[in-house]
Every structure is written in C-alpha cells, then in structure tokens.
Design a protein around this motif. Structure first.
Motif, PDB file in Angstrom:
ATOM      1  N   TYR A  22       0.833  -1.204   0.000  1.00  0.00           N
ATOM      2  CA  TYR A  22       0.000   0.000   0.000  1.00  0.00           C
ATOM      3  C   TYR A  22       0.868   1.254   0.000  1.00  0.00           C
ATOM      4  N   PHE A  23       1.845   1.334   0.901  1.00  0.00           N
ATOM      5  CA  PHE A  23       2.648   2.550   0.993  1.00  0.00           C
ATOM      6  C   PHE A  23       3.593   2.704  -0.198  1.00  0.00           C
ATOM      7  N   THR A  24       4.003   1.594  -0.796  1.00  0.00           N
ATOM      8  CA  THR A  24       4.780   1.671  -2.032  1.00  0.00           C
ATOM      9  C   THR A  24       3.920   2.247  -3.155  1.00  0.00           C
ATOM     10  N   ASP A  25       2.697   1.750  -3.293  1.00  0.00           N
ATOM     11  CA  ASP A  25       1.776   2.272  -4.305  1.00  0.00           C
ATOM     12  C   ASP A  25       1.462   3.742  -4.051  1.00  0.00           C
ATOM     13  N   TRP A  26       1.412   4.122  -2.785  1.00  0.00           N
ATOM     14  CA  TRP A  26       1.102   5.495  -2.396  1.00  0.00           C
ATOM     15  C   TRP A  26       2.194   6.456  -2.840  1.00  0.00           C
ATOM     16  N   GLY A  27       3.436   5.945  -2.958  1.00  0.00           N
ATOM     17  CA  GLY A  27       4.527   6.775  -3.451  1.00  0.00           C
ATOM     18  C   GLY A  27       5.672   6.948  -2.479  1.00  0.00           C
ATOM     19  N   LEU A  28       5.576   6.346  -1.276  1.00  0.00           N
ATOM     20  CA  LEU A  28       6.680   6.439  -0.334  1.00  0.00           C
ATOM     21  C   LEU A  28       7.844   5.565  -0.782  1.00  0.00           C
ATOM     22  N   ARG A  29       9.028   5.930  -0.344  1.00  0.00           N
ATOM     23  CA  ARG A  29      10.235   5.196  -0.724  1.00  0.00           C
ATOM     24  C   ARG A  29      10.629   4.234   0.385  1.00  0.00           C
ATOM     25  N   GLN A  30      10.763   2.975   0.043  1.00  0.00           N
ATOM     26  CA  GLN A  30      11.216   2.012   1.050  1.00  0.00           C
ATOM     27  C   GLN A  30      12.712   2.197   1.277  1.00  0.00           C
ATOM     28  N   VAL A  31      13.097   2.343   2.529  1.00  0.00           N
ATOM     29  CA  VAL A  31      14.500   2.591   2.843  1.00  0.00           C
ATOM     30  C   VAL A  31      15.139   1.440   3.618  1.00  0.00           C
ATOM     31  N   ARG A  32      14.319   0.563   4.198  1.00  0.00           N
ATOM     32  CA  ARG A  32      14.899  -0.515   4.989  1.00  0.00           C
ATOM     33  C   ARG A  32      13.865  -1.597   5.237  1.00  0.00           C
ATOM     34  N   GLU A  33      14.339  -2.845   5.269  1.00  0.00           N
ATOM     35  CA  GLU A  33      13.491  -3.974   5.650  1.00  0.00           C
ATOM     36  C   GLU A  33      14.290  -4.884   6.565  1.00  0.00           C
ATOM     37  N   THR A  34      13.730  -5.216   7.699  1.00  0.00           N
ATOM     38  CA  THR A  34      14.363  -6.095   8.676  1.00  0.00           C
ATOM     39  C   THR A  34      13.354  -7.170   9.062  1.00  0.00           C
ATOM     40  N   GLU A  41      10.033   6.469   3.650  1.00  0.00           N
ATOM     41  CA  GLU A  41      10.209   7.879   3.930  1.00  0.00           C
ATOM     42  C   GLU A  41       9.614   8.733   2.817  1.00  0.00           C
ATOM     43  N   THR A  42       9.304   9.976   3.184  1.00  0.00           N
ATOM     44  CA  THR A  42       8.840  10.969   2.224  1.00  0.00           C
ATOM     45  C   THR A  42      10.051  11.670   1.622  1.00  0.00           C
ATOM     46  N   HIS A  43       9.768  12.627   0.729  1.00  0.00           N
ATOM     47  CA  HIS A  43      10.847  13.330   0.039  1.00  0.00           C
ATOM     48  C   HIS A  43      11.760  14.073   1.011  1.00  0.00           C
ATOM     49  N   ASN A  44      11.185  14.625   2.080  1.00  0.00           N
ATOM     50  CA  ASN A  44      11.996  15.401   3.023  1.00  0.00           C
ATOM     51  C   ASN A  44      12.453  14.595   4.235  1.00  0.00           C
ATOM     52  N   GLY A  45      12.283  13.274   4.174  1.00  0.00           N
ATOM     53  CA  GLY A  45      12.774  12.428   5.255  1.00  0.00           C
ATOM     54  C   GLY A  45      11.756  12.080   6.311  1.00  0.00           C
TER      55      GLY A  45
END
Length: 224
Positions: A22-34, A41-45
C-alpha cells in the motif's frame, strides 16, 4: 516550544506485506526492511514505520487491528527538547531516553519527541490559477506525474471521546495552538501560532470510540 511537525508515524499492522505494498503504491520510498518491520520515507525524510502489531516494542494500541501506535514529533533544538523534558514528567508513559522523550497523551496514544530529522529540500510545484488573483500559469500545460512523491507528512487525525482533555494536554504541556473548533465535535491544533491550519485534529464520534482517522501527506501541487 518549537515543535516543527510530524517526523514519523509508526504503525502496528496485521499484514506487513499488504501494508508495505500500500505505501509503495502510495509513493513512499522504502529505505529498509528487517525481520521486525519495513521503513519508508517521504521526500523530506518524514518516516513511516511498519511493525507487526504484536511487536512488544510498540506502545499500547488505542484500537483493535492495524493502526498508528506512535507519533514522533520533531523539535528544532536541544533547548526545545529540554523544555519538554521539564514539562512532561508525571505524564503517563513518560520516559527520558536522552536523544528522545516519550509519553502517552490522554487519548492513550504513544508520543515521542526528538530533534527533527527532516531534510531541507528544493521542491517546487506548478502554480495554480485561482479566483481573485492574477493568473500564475498562462499558456503552459499542467504536468503529468507518473506517480505521487509525497513531500512530507502533513497532519494526523484521531478519534477521541475526550476533546477538552486532549486539547488541554497539547496546549499546556506541548505548546500547541488551537486553530479551529467544531464545538463539541472536533478540535484542530497546530504546532506553531503562525503555522499551517493544523498538525493534529481530534474528532469526537457519537459512539465515543478512540482510533485513527487518517494521516495526510503533502504533495507538490494540485496536479499531483
């Protein structure tokens, strides 16, 4: 106290993979998976954290199912953090962790305060023409975005049975300012007297239930 806005929303979720999609489709950037979760994160962090709802590290949920478990508010300086450190002892869930401070608001929601990690960015949307003002975009096509790229976390909205109690906490303890009210139904608050319309909104339902209503993200312009 110079709270600048929402730095992070942490969710406890039932289906980690579904929420991540959902959040990937929304446009957020995945920065980590554990093994314990996935971070975006958004564009400004601004951060969105997904954790399994039974993660023992999460604050207690204010409703059943997948929901926001902690809101992290960014502050401008160590002096701002020190003022909160002096104002919040005795508040349920208060804990001074050095680099951050945690507590629980009267709605039962977990809060955290830290030096903001927002990045300064150079992002500009396309001007819109509005009634009563000189046209700002003439003989220029509107942009077509392939997908959204949220700039920041804009505001959060929660249901609460205790409008007056949460308002008193956010204004007296945290320094928020009331920007609007629908009397007896909802209270809008912002971090700064001269900020945007609201950073958090509390809504009272006839049922008196607590829970998450929505998290809003800012984007570049009306076309996005």
């Amino acid at each position: 106290m110079a709270i600048v806005g929402v730095d992070r929303v942490t969710y406890g979720v039932e289906d980690l993979a579904l929420c991540a999609r959902y959040f990937t489709d929304w446009g957020l950037r995945q920065v980590r998976e554990t093994p314990t979760g996935i971070d975006f994160e958004t564009h400004n962090g601004g951060e969105v954290q997904l954790r399994r709802k039974d993660d023992p590290a999460l604050p207690t949920a204010i409703e059943a199912g997948s929901t926001a478990r902690e809101i992290v508010w960014g502050v401008e300086s160590e002096a701002d953090l020190a003022r909160l450190r002096a104002a919040l002892p005795g508040t349920p869930g208060f804990r001074d962790e050095g680099a951050s401070i945690t507590c629980t608001d009267p709605n039962g929601l977990g809060l955290r305060f830290r030096l903001t990690t927002r990045r300064k960015i150079d992002v500009h949307g396309v001007a819109s023409n509005v009634w009563g003002a000189p046209p700002l975009r003439v003989d220029a096509p509107s942009p077509v975005y392939e997908r959204g790229d949220p700039v920041e976390i804009g505001h959060v909205v929660f249901f609460t049975p205790n409008l007056d109690e949460v308002e008193a906490f956010y204004t007296s303890k945290l320094g928020f300012v009331v920007s609007d009210r629908y009397v007896g139904r909802s209270h809008f608050l912002r971090c700064d007297a001269y900020g945007g319309h609201h950073d958090i909104l509390f809504v009272k339902l006839p049922t008196g239930r607590r829970g998450l209503n929505h998290v809003a993200f800012s984007v570049r312009d009306i076309h996005e």
